[in-house]
Design a protein around this motif. Sequence first.
Motif, PDB file in Angstrom:
ATOM      1  N   ALA A  31       0.971  -0.939  -0.055  1.00 12.27           N
ATOM      2  CA  ALA A  31      -0.145  -0.132  -0.183  1.00 12.27           C
ATOM      3  C   ALA A  31       1.093   1.390   0.214  1.00 12.27           C
ATOM      4  O   ALA A  31       1.989   0.833   0.521  1.00 12.27           O
ATOM      5  CB  ALA A  31      -0.904  -0.324   1.242  1.00 12.27           C
ATOM      6  N   CYS A  32       0.486   2.269  -0.879  1.00 16.56           N
ATOM      7  CA  CYS A  32       1.374   3.484  -0.746  1.00 16.56           C
ATOM      8  C   CYS A  32       0.605   4.368  -1.132  1.00 16.56           C
ATOM      9  O   CYS A  32      -0.256   4.319  -1.917  1.00 16.56           O
ATOM     10  CB  CYS A  32       2.455   3.590  -2.001  1.00 16.56           C
ATOM     11  SG  CYS A  32       2.114   3.110  -3.478  1.00 16.56           S
ATOM     12  N   ARG A  33       0.801   5.501  -0.546  1.00 14.12           N
ATOM     13  CA  ARG A  33       0.453   6.713  -1.320  1.00 14.12           C
ATOM     14  C   ARG A  33       0.964   7.658  -2.225  1.00 14.12           C
ATOM     15  O   ARG A  33       1.981   8.084  -1.643  1.00 14.12           O
ATOM     16  CB  ARG A  33      -0.476   7.568   0.244  1.00 14.12           C
ATOM     17  CG  ARG A  33      -1.493   8.963  -0.121  1.00 14.12           C
ATOM     18  CD  ARG A  33      -1.925   9.925   1.517  1.00 14.12           C
ATOM     19  NE  ARG A  33      -2.095   9.470   2.295  1.00 14.12           N
ATOM     20  CZ  ARG A  33      -3.272   9.394   3.166  1.00 14.12           C
ATOM     21  NH1 ARG A  33      -3.082  10.984   3.127  1.00 14.12           N
ATOM     22  NH2 ARG A  33      -3.977   8.826   3.882  1.00 14.12           N
ATOM     23  N   PRO A  34       0.720   8.136  -2.790  1.00 16.57           N
ATOM     24  CA  PRO A  34       2.284   8.970  -3.994  1.00 16.57           C
ATOM     25  C   PRO A  34       2.565   9.795  -3.555  1.00 16.57           C
ATOM     26  O   PRO A  34       1.340  10.892  -2.989  1.00 16.57           O
ATOM     27  CB  PRO A  34       1.100   8.686  -5.328  1.00 16.57           C
ATOM     28  CG  PRO A  34       0.299   6.973  -5.204  1.00 16.57           C
ATOM     29  CD  PRO A  34      -0.385   7.578  -4.199  1.00 16.57           C
ATOM     30  N   TYR A  39       2.020   6.441   3.969  1.00 20.31           N
ATOM     31  CA  TYR A  39       0.708   5.470   3.789  1.00 20.31           C
ATOM     32  C   TYR A  39       1.777   3.846   3.094  1.00 20.31           C
ATOM     33  O   TYR A  39       1.441   3.344   3.452  1.00 20.31           O
ATOM     34  CB  TYR A  39       0.116   5.331   2.865  1.00 20.31           C
ATOM     35  CG  TYR A  39      -1.202   5.308   4.270  1.00 20.31           C
ATOM     36  CD1 TYR A  39      -2.067   3.847   4.124  1.00 20.31           C
ATOM     37  CD2 TYR A  39      -2.037   5.870   5.639  1.00 20.31           C
ATOM     38  CE1 TYR A  39      -3.015   3.387   4.809  1.00 20.31           C
ATOM     39  CE2 TYR A  39      -2.990   4.441   6.242  1.00 20.31           C
ATOM     40  CZ  TYR A  39      -3.835   4.030   5.926  1.00 20.31           C
ATOM     41  OH  TYR A  39      -4.825   3.783   6.700  1.00 20.31           O
ATOM     42  N   ASP A  40       3.050   3.949   3.552  1.00 24.61           N
ATOM     43  CA  ASP A  40       4.018   2.782   2.939  1.00 24.61           C
ATOM     44  C   ASP A  40       3.667   1.788   3.528  1.00 24.61           C
ATOM     45  O   ASP A  40       4.217   1.555   4.628  1.00 24.61           O
ATOM     46  CB  ASP A  40       5.550   3.688   2.422  1.00 24.61           C
ATOM     47  CG  ASP A  40       5.587   4.838   0.987  1.00 24.61           C
ATOM     48  OD1 ASP A  40       4.253   4.582   1.143  1.00 24.61           O
ATOM     49  OD2 ASP A  40       6.535   5.349   1.231  1.00 24.61           O
ATOM     50  N   LEU A  41       3.540   0.857   2.886  1.00 21.56           N
ATOM     51  CA  LEU A  41       2.936  -0.669   3.708  1.00 21.56           C
ATOM     52  C   LEU A  41       3.938  -1.881   2.834  1.00 21.56           C
ATOM     53  O   LEU A  41       2.940  -1.670   1.545  1.00 21.56           O
ATOM     54  CB  LEU A  41       1.694  -0.964   4.250  1.00 21.56           C
ATOM     55  CG  LEU A  41       1.680  -2.201   4.843  1.00 21.56           C
ATOM     56  CD1 LEU A  41       2.315  -1.830   6.116  1.00 21.56           C
ATOM     57  CD2 LEU A  41       0.423  -1.982   5.305  1.00 21.56           C
ATOM     58  N   VAL A  42       4.538  -2.876   3.305  1.00 23.83           N
ATOM     59  CA  VAL A  42       5.211  -3.612   2.339  1.00 23.83           C
ATOM     60  C   VAL A  42       5.650  -4.902   2.906  1.00 23.83           C
ATOM     61  O   VAL A  42       5.792  -4.751   4.173  1.00 23.83           O
ATOM     62  CB  VAL A  42       6.891  -3.475   1.276  1.00 23.83           C
ATOM     63  CG1 VAL A  42       7.047  -4.921   1.049  1.00 23.83           C
ATOM     64  CG2 VAL A  42       6.736  -2.256   0.299  1.00 23.83           C
ATOM     65  N   LEU A  43       4.535  -5.776   3.127  1.00 23.48           N
ATOM     66  CA  LEU A  43       4.520  -6.840   3.435  1.00 23.48           C
ATOM     67  C   LEU A  43       4.120  -7.916   2.837  1.00 23.48           C
ATOM     68  O   LEU A  43       3.859  -8.688   2.065  1.00 23.48           O
ATOM     69  CB  LEU A  43       2.936  -7.443   4.160  1.00 23.48           C
ATOM     70  CG  LEU A  43       2.728  -6.009   5.457  1.00 23.48           C
ATOM     71  CD1 LEU A  43       0.848  -5.783   5.583  1.00 23.48           C
ATOM     72  CD2 LEU A  43       3.641  -5.896   6.658  1.00 23.48           C
ATOM     73  N   PRO A  44       6.268  -8.692   2.896  1.00 19.08           N
ATOM     74  CA  PRO A  44       6.046  -9.966   1.773  1.00 19.08           C
ATOM     75  C   PRO A  44       5.330 -10.703   3.148  1.00 19.08           C
ATOM     76  O   PRO A  44       5.746 -11.257   3.996  1.00 19.08           O
ATOM     77  CB  PRO A  44       7.618  -9.979   1.818  1.00 19.08           C
ATOM     78  CG  PRO A  44       7.999  -8.567   2.823  1.00 19.08           C
ATOM     79  CD  PRO A  44       6.756  -8.725   3.442  1.00 19.08           C
ATOM     80  N   SER A  45       5.492 -11.900   1.960  1.00 18.75           N
ATOM     81  CA  SER A  45       5.045 -13.849   2.935  1.00 18.75           C
ATOM     82  C   SER A  45       7.146 -14.091   3.471  1.00 18.75           C
ATOM     83  O   SER A  45       7.428 -13.866   2.931  1.00 18.75           O
ATOM     84  CB  SER A  45       4.241 -14.419   1.924  1.00 18.75           C
ATOM     85  OG  SER A  45       4.934 -14.714   0.949  1.00 18.75           O
ATOM     86  N   PRO A  46       6.227 -14.569   4.469  1.00 13.39           N
ATOM     87  CA  PRO A  46       7.945 -15.092   4.858  1.00 13.39           C
ATOM     88  C   PRO A  46       8.839 -15.505   3.557  1.00 13.39           C
ATOM     89  O   PRO A  46      10.183 -15.303   4.204  1.00 13.39           O
ATOM     90  CB  PRO A  46       7.643 -15.965   5.833  1.00 13.39           C
ATOM     91  CG  PRO A  46       6.291 -15.740   6.392  1.00 13.39           C
ATOM     92  CD  PRO A  46       5.599 -15.397   5.080  1.00 13.39           C
ATOM     93  N   GLU A  47       8.218 -16.671   2.743  1.00 11.68           N
ATOM     94  CA  GLU A  47       9.478 -16.871   1.705  1.00 11.68           C
ATOM     95  C   GLU A  47       9.813 -15.836   0.184  1.00 11.68           C
ATOM     96  O   GLU A  47      10.302 -16.232  -0.123  1.00 11.68           O
ATOM     97  CB  GLU A  47       8.738 -18.209   1.033  1.00 11.68           C
ATOM     98  CG  GLU A  47       8.112 -17.773   0.296  1.00 11.68           C
ATOM     99  CD  GLU A  47       6.245 -17.602   1.284  1.00 11.68           C
ATOM    100  OE1 GLU A  47       5.566 -17.150   0.684  1.00 11.68           O
ATOM    101  OE2 GLU A  47       6.555 -18.102   2.235  1.00 11.68           O
ATOM    102  N   ALA A  48       9.007 -14.837   0.255  1.00 12.02           N
ATOM    103  CA  ALA A  48       9.188 -13.626  -0.827  1.00 12.02           C
ATOM    104  C   ALA A  48      10.451 -13.265  -0.446  1.00 12.02           C
ATOM    105  O   ALA A  48      11.494 -12.517   0.447  1.00 12.02           O
ATOM    106  CB  ALA A  48       8.408 -12.840  -0.197  1.00 12.02           C
TER     107      ALA A  48
END
Length: 156
Positions: A31-34, A39-48
Motif C-alpha cells: 500500500a502506498c500514497r503517491p 502510508y507506505d506498507l510493504v508486507l512480504p510473505s516469509p519466503e518472498a
Amino acid sequence: MPKALLREVAMDCISDMAQHLPTDCELFVIACRPGKADYDLVLPSPEANLNNVLDALRRPGLSIDGANIYKEAVCDLAIGAMAMGKQNNNPPPEGHWGERFWDIGRAEGQQRDDLVAALEHLVTVTTPDANGQIGAKEEHLAALENARAMIRLHRA
C-alpha cells in the motif's frame, strides 16, 4: 483506517491469501500514497524475495525510464563513483557494486594522465633551449611517435 490497523488486517489476511496460491508463489501486500511516505506498507510473505516482486512489476510495463528517487540515487552513485575514479580518490570498498563504476572512471583518468604526460614530454623535447637548440633528434622523434600513439589510442 490508520496505518497500524491496515497492517494488522493485512497480516491476518496474508496467510489466508497464500493458502490459495501454488506453493512456489510469493505474496506481497503493498500500500502506498503517491508522493507521501505516511502510508507506505510493504508486507512480504516469509519466503518472498523483493527482487521477484520487481521482476513481476516490470513484466506488465514498469520501466527504468520512469522517474523515481531510488533510481536517481543509484545513478548518482554511479556518476559519483566514476568521477571519484577519474580523480583516483575515495575508492569504494572492495566488492561493492559501485567498484566497477569507479574502475571505469579510473581508466578514463589514467588515459588522460598518459596523454598529458606524452604531450608534456613532447613539449619538453621540442622546446628550444637557451641557445636555440632543440633536444636530440632521436628523443624528439621518440616523443613524436609516443604522442602519435596516444592520439591513435584516443581515437579508437
